[in-house]
Motif scaffolding. Structure first.
Motif, PDB file in Angstrom:
ATOM      1  N   ALA A 150      -6.861  -6.617  48.754  1.00 16.84           N
ATOM      2  CA  ALA A 150      -6.753  -8.079  48.827  1.00 16.84           C
ATOM      3  C   ALA A 150      -7.301  -8.734  47.571  1.00 16.84           C
ATOM      4  O   ALA A 150      -7.815  -9.848  47.609  1.00 16.84           O
ATOM      5  CB  ALA A 150      -7.477  -8.605  50.060  1.00 16.84           C
ATOM      6  N   GLY A 151      -7.183  -8.035  46.440  1.00 19.02           N
ATOM      7  CA  GLY A 151      -7.535  -8.627  45.153  1.00 19.02           C
ATOM      8  C   GLY A 151      -6.274  -9.074  44.455  1.00 19.02           C
ATOM      9  O   GLY A 151      -5.314  -9.507  45.083  1.00 19.02           O
ATOM     10  N   GLY A 152      -6.223  -8.942  43.155  1.00 17.77           N
ATOM     11  CA  GLY A 152      -5.012  -9.297  42.413  1.00 17.77           C
ATOM     12  C   GLY A 152      -4.916 -10.781  42.143  1.00 17.77           C
ATOM     13  O   GLY A 152      -5.596 -11.596  42.758  1.00 17.77           O
ATOM     14  N   LYS A 153      -4.022 -11.134  41.233  1.00 19.73           N
ATOM     15  CA  LYS A 153      -3.909 -12.509  40.750  1.00 19.73           C
ATOM     16  C   LYS A 153      -2.805 -13.319  41.427  1.00 19.73           C
ATOM     17  O   LYS A 153      -2.827 -14.540  41.409  1.00 19.73           O
ATOM     18  CB  LYS A 153      -3.629 -12.496  39.239  1.00 19.73           C
ATOM     19  N   GLY A 154      -1.783 -12.676  41.986  1.00 21.24           N
ATOM     20  CA  GLY A 154      -0.688 -13.416  42.600  1.00 21.24           C
ATOM     21  C   GLY A 154       0.073 -14.276  41.618  1.00 21.24           C
ATOM     22  O   GLY A 154       0.434 -15.420  41.919  1.00 21.24           O
ATOM     23  N   ARG A 183       3.077 -14.373  40.589  1.00 18.56           N
ATOM     24  CA  ARG A 183       4.437 -14.821  40.887  1.00 18.56           C
ATOM     25  C   ARG A 183       4.467 -16.004  41.842  1.00 18.56           C
ATOM     26  O   ARG A 183       5.499 -16.637  42.023  1.00 18.56           O
ATOM     27  CB  ARG A 183       5.256 -13.650  41.451  1.00 18.56           C
ATOM     28  N   LEU A 184       3.319 -16.302  42.475  1.00 21.71           N
ATOM     29  CA  LEU A 184       3.252 -17.462  43.363  1.00 21.71           C
ATOM     30  C   LEU A 184       2.435 -18.606  42.756  1.00 21.71           C
ATOM     31  O   LEU A 184       2.032 -19.514  43.472  1.00 21.71           O
ATOM     32  CB  LEU A 184       2.650 -17.058  44.721  1.00 21.71           C
ATOM     33  N   ARG A 185       2.180 -18.535  41.461  1.00 24.10           N
ATOM     34  CA  ARG A 185       1.511 -19.666  40.829  1.00 24.10           C
ATOM     35  C   ARG A 185       2.441 -20.869  40.772  1.00 24.10           C
ATOM     36  O   ARG A 185       3.648 -20.696  40.688  1.00 24.10           O
ATOM     37  CB  ARG A 185       1.076 -19.270  39.411  1.00 24.10           C
ATOM     38  N   PRO A 186       1.921 -22.109  40.864  1.00 23.57           N
ATOM     39  CA  PRO A 186       0.510 -22.480  40.794  1.00 23.57           C
ATOM     40  C   PRO A 186      -0.255 -22.362  42.098  1.00 23.57           C
ATOM     41  O   PRO A 186      -1.453 -22.587  42.141  1.00 23.57           O
ATOM     42  CB  PRO A 186       0.568 -23.944  40.366  1.00 23.57           C
ATOM     43  N   LEU A 187       0.422 -22.032  43.194  1.00 20.23           N
ATOM     44  CA  LEU A 187      -0.243 -21.983  44.494  1.00 20.23           C
ATOM     45  C   LEU A 187      -1.460 -21.067  44.458  1.00 20.23           C
ATOM     46  O   LEU A 187      -2.520 -21.388  45.000  1.00 20.23           O
ATOM     47  CB  LEU A 187       0.747 -21.495  45.556  1.00 20.23           C
ATOM     48  N   THR A 188      -1.343 -19.898  43.803  1.00 20.81           N
ATOM     49  CA  THR A 188      -2.408 -18.907  43.823  1.00 20.81           C
ATOM     50  C   THR A 188      -3.457 -19.119  42.742  1.00 20.81           C
ATOM     51  O   THR A 188      -4.352 -18.286  42.594  1.00 20.81           O
ATOM     52  CB  THR A 188      -1.812 -17.491  43.719  1.00 20.81           C
ATOM     53  N   HIS A 189      -3.376 -20.215  41.984  1.00 15.48           N
ATOM     54  CA  HIS A 189      -4.493 -20.573  41.122  1.00 15.48           C
ATOM     55  C   HIS A 189      -5.720 -20.912  41.962  1.00 15.48           C
ATOM     56  O   HIS A 189      -6.858 -20.732  41.528  1.00 15.48           O
ATOM     57  CB  HIS A 189      -4.133 -21.778  40.249  1.00 15.48           C
ATOM     58  N   THR A 190      -5.490 -21.420  43.162  1.00 11.43           N
ATOM     59  CA  THR A 190      -6.592 -21.900  44.003  1.00 11.43           C
ATOM     60  C   THR A 190      -6.624 -21.248  45.370  1.00 11.43           C
ATOM     61  O   THR A 190      -7.395 -21.665  46.230  1.00 11.43           O
ATOM     62  CB  THR A 190      -6.478 -23.427  44.187  1.00 11.43           C
ATOM     63  N   SER A 191      -5.827 -20.238  45.585  1.00 11.45           N
ATOM     64  CA  SER A 191      -5.764 -19.600  46.902  1.00 11.45           C
ATOM     65  C   SER A 191      -5.376 -18.144  46.747  1.00 11.45           C
ATOM     66  O   SER A 191      -4.587 -17.783  45.879  1.00 11.45           O
ATOM     67  CB  SER A 191      -4.734 -20.326  47.782  1.00 11.45           C
ATOM     68  N   ALA A 192      -5.948 -17.288  47.600  1.00  9.43           N
ATOM     69  CA  ALA A 192      -5.592 -15.872  47.581  1.00  9.43           C
ATOM     70  C   ALA A 192      -4.153 -15.706  48.058  1.00  9.43           C
ATOM     71  O   ALA A 192      -3.756 -16.292  49.067  1.00  9.43           O
ATOM     72  CB  ALA A 192      -6.535 -15.082  48.485  1.00  9.43           C
ATOM     73  N   LYS A 193      -3.376 -14.888  47.338  1.00  5.78           N
ATOM     74  CA  LYS A 193      -1.974 -14.711  47.711  1.00  5.78           C
ATOM     75  C   LYS A 193      -1.853 -14.090  49.102  1.00  5.78           C
ATOM     76  O   LYS A 193      -0.887 -14.339  49.825  1.00  5.78           O
ATOM     77  CB  LYS A 193      -1.247 -13.857  46.683  1.00  5.78           C
ATOM     78  N   GLN A 194      -2.839 -13.281  49.499  1.00  5.61           N
ATOM     79  CA  GLN A 194      -2.780 -12.625  50.810  1.00  5.61           C
ATOM     80  C   GLN A 194      -3.036 -13.604  51.960  1.00  5.61           C
ATOM     81  O   GLN A 194      -2.802 -13.269  53.118  1.00  5.61           O
ATOM     82  CB  GLN A 194      -3.813 -11.490  50.885  1.00  5.61           C
ATOM     83  N   LEU A 195      -3.509 -14.808  51.638  1.00  9.48           N
ATOM     84  CA  LEU A 195      -3.819 -15.789  52.677  1.00  9.48           C
ATOM     85  C   LEU A 195      -2.778 -16.894  52.779  1.00  9.48           C
ATOM     86  O   LEU A 195      -2.940 -17.819  53.575  1.00  9.48           O
ATOM     87  CB  LEU A 195      -5.210 -16.396  52.433  1.00  9.48           C
ATOM     88  N   VAL A 196      -1.722 -16.817  51.982  1.00 14.41           N
ATOM     89  CA  VAL A 196      -0.618 -17.767  52.158  1.00 14.41           C
ATOM     90  C   VAL A 196       0.005 -17.497  53.533  1.00 14.41           C
ATOM     91  O   VAL A 196       0.292 -16.350  53.862  1.00 14.41           O
ATOM     92  CB  VAL A 196       0.427 -17.621  51.044  1.00 14.41           C
ATOM     93  N   ILE A 233     -10.652  -4.373  49.597  1.00 18.32           N
ATOM     94  CA  ILE A 233     -10.900  -4.571  48.173  1.00 18.32           C
ATOM     95  C   ILE A 233     -10.700  -6.048  47.841  1.00 18.32           C
ATOM     96  O   ILE A 233      -9.644  -6.618  48.132  1.00 18.32           O
ATOM     97  CB  ILE A 233      -9.937  -3.721  47.313  1.00 18.32           C
ATOM     98  N   VAL A 234     -11.712  -6.688  47.254  1.00 15.70           N
ATOM     99  CA  VAL A 234     -11.633  -8.110  46.931  1.00 15.70           C
ATOM    100  C   VAL A 234     -11.922  -8.324  45.452  1.00 15.70           C
ATOM    101  O   VAL A 234     -12.645  -7.553  44.814  1.00 15.70           O
ATOM    102  CB  VAL A 234     -12.604  -8.943  47.787  1.00 15.70           C
ATOM    103  N   GLY A 235     -11.343  -9.400  44.912  1.00  9.68           N
ATOM    104  CA  GLY A 235     -11.528  -9.747  43.509  1.00  9.68           C
ATOM    105  C   GLY A 235     -12.029 -11.166  43.360  1.00  9.68           C
ATOM    106  O   GLY A 235     -12.991 -11.569  44.010  1.00  9.68           O
ATOM    107  N   ASP A 236     -11.321 -11.969  42.558  1.00  8.05           N
ATOM    108  CA  ASP A 236     -11.761 -13.327  42.266  1.00  8.05           C
ATOM    109  C   ASP A 236     -11.773 -14.225  43.499  1.00  8.05           C
ATOM    110  O   ASP A 236     -12.509 -15.210  43.540  1.00  8.05           O
ATOM    111  CB  ASP A 236     -10.848 -13.963  41.201  1.00  8.05           C
ATOM    112  N   THR A 237     -10.944 -13.923  44.475  1.00  7.57           N
ATOM    113  CA  THR A 237     -10.860 -14.757  45.686  1.00  7.57           C
ATOM    114  C   THR A 237     -11.675 -14.167  46.833  1.00  7.57           C
ATOM    115  O   THR A 237     -11.384 -14.410  48.000  1.00  7.57           O
ATOM    116  CB  THR A 237      -9.392 -14.927  46.118  1.00  7.57           C
TER     117      THR A 237
END
Length: 355
Positions: free
Chosen positions: A7-11, A13-26, A52-56
C-alpha cells in the motif's frame, strides 16, 4: 500462512487525485479499493497481514487501523522509497519469518477473491504460484510464458514484443524460498528490485513456479477508466436499500442504495447507483453507474457514470459524465453554451464549467 499487502507507491496515473490521497484508498462503490483486498485475504482464511506503507502511511493507518474491523491482525512495515516489489519482501523478512505467504498489490481489484489460489498453493509443493489473466495489451504488464504442464518457464516485465498474452495480475503466493531470491538479485535499470527477477531466479535455481488463472473479474485500478469500470462492476451487484429520506417528488428507479442520513428531494436517481450517508440531492439527476460518497451536495445537477468523493459539491452543472471527482471539490455553473464535461479533479479544488 500470512499476507503481505503493498500500500505504498505514488499512484502517478491517478494524479492529481493521488497528490493528496493514497491510491489504494480511492473508493469503488463508496468503499476503498484496499478494503476489497483485505476482505479477500480474510475470506481465504489468512488473519496475519503485513502492510507495506510509504508517504501515505498515516492515511492508510487511519483507514485500516489494527485490522480488527476486517477480522485481521495488521502490522505496518514502512518503506522509505518505492524500491520495487521484491524490496517489499526484503524489508518484510522479520514479519514473514519462515511462513508461506500471499503478496497482494493493494490497488488491485479482484472479484471472486483469492481463496482458490490460496487453497491450491497450500495443497501443492511449489515455491511460487502466480495469478494470471489474459489481456488484450500484454506489453503494458508483466507477462508470463508457460510450459506444457502449466509451470511458468519465463517472465518479462512490460516487453515490447510479448511472448504471450498472460498478464501477471499482482497476487502471488510464495514459499520461504523467495527470501533467498530477493537477496540474490540486483536492481533493474529503473533502480528497483523487481519481483519478476526474483521469480526468474527461483526458476533458474530449480524452484517450481506454477500458474493460477483468475476465476472472476480483475482490474489494476491505476487509471481513471479502470476505476470507473470497477465501480460499474460492483454497482451491478448491489441490491436496493433506501435508508435515507426520499420525498414524494423524487423518482428512484432500479438498484439504488441511499445510505442513512442522506436526503433526496425533487430528484431522479436511476440505478445502479449509491448515495452516501448525509449527502443532499436536490433538483438533480443521478444516472446509472454513479457513486456519490458521504457528505456531498448536488443541486440542479446531472451526473452519470462517475465517482464523486466525500464532502464535494456540484451545483448547476449538467452533462457531467465519465468523471472522478476528489474530496472537498466544488463544481459550479459558469455562463456560456452547454457542454458535456469530463473531469479528473484533485482534492480541495474548485472548478467552474460551462453548463
Amino acid at each position: 500462512m500470512k499476507a503481505l499487502v503493498l500500500a505504498g507507491g505514488k499512484g502517478t496515473r491517478l494524479r492529481p487525485l493521488t497528490h493528496t490521497s493514497a491510491k489504494q484508498l480511492v473508493p469503488v462503490a463508496n468503499k476503498p479499493v484496499l478494503y476489497y483486498g483485505l476482505e479477500a485475504i480474510r475470506d481465504s482464511g489468512i488473519s496475519s497481514v503485513g502492510i507495506i506503507v510509504g508517504d501515505t502511511a498515516c492515511e492508510v493507518r487511519e483507514a485500516v487501523g489494527d485490522g480488527s474491523k476486517f477480522g485481521l491482525d495488521v502490522t505496518y512495515i514502512p518503506q522509505e522509497a518505492p524500491l520495487g516489489l521484491a524490496h517489499c519482501v526484503l524489508i518484510a523478512r522479520e514479519f514473514l519469518a519462515d511462513e508461506p505467504f500471499v503478496m497482494y498489490l493493494g490497488d488491485n481489484f479482484l472479484v471472486g477473491g483469492i481463496t482458490d489460489l490460496v487453497d491450491a498453493f497450500r495443497e501443492a509443493d511449489n515455491d511460487a504460484q502466480i495469478l494470471l489473466t489474459r489481456v488484450a495489451e500484454p506489453q503494458f504488464y508483466g507477462v508470463a510464458e508457460l510450459g506444457p504442464d502449466g509451470d511458468i518457464i519465463g517472465l518479462e516485465e512490460k516487453p515490447e514484443y510479448p511472448r504471450s498474452d498472460l498478464a501477471i495480475v499482482g497476487v502471488y503466493t510464495f514459499s520461504p524460498a523467495i527470501h533467498e531470491a530477493v537477496r540474490a538479485i540486483t536492481p533493474s535499470a529503473r533502480g528497483e528490485l523487481e519481483i519478476t527477477d526474483a521469480i526468474k531466479w527461483l526458476i533458474d535455481n530449480g524452484g517450481r513456479v506454477r500458474s493460477h488463472f483468475v476465476s472472476g473479474y480483475w482490474r489494476d485500478t491505476g487509471r481513471l477508466q479502470d476505476m470507473l469500470e470497477c465501480n460499474r462492476i460492483v454497482l451491478e451487484a448491489i441490491q436496493p436499500d433506501v435508508r435515507g429520506t426520499v420525498d414524494g417528488f423524487s423518482e428512484i428507479t432500479g438498484r439504488v442504495v441511499i445510505e442513512l442520513g442522506a436526503v433526496v428531494e425533487n430528484s431522479v436517481i436511476r440505478g445502479p447507483a449509491i448515495v452516501g450517508a448525509h449527502s443532499k440531492i436536490n433538483g438533480s439527476y443521478i444516472g446509472p453507474y454513479t457513486s456519490i460518497a458521504e457528505g456531498c451536495v448536488l443541486e440542479d445537477a446531472e451526473v452519470q457514470y462517475s465517482i464523486v468523493l466525500g464532502e464535494s459539491t456540484i451545483r448547476g452543472v449538467s452533462g457531467l459524465t465519465y468523471s472522478l471527482i476528489g474530496r472537498n471539490v466544488e463544481v459550479s455553473q459558469a455562463s456560456g453554451v452547454p457542454n458535456t464535461h469530463q473531469l479528473m479533479v484533485g482534492d480541495h479544488s474548485r472548478i467552474q464549467v460551462r453548463a
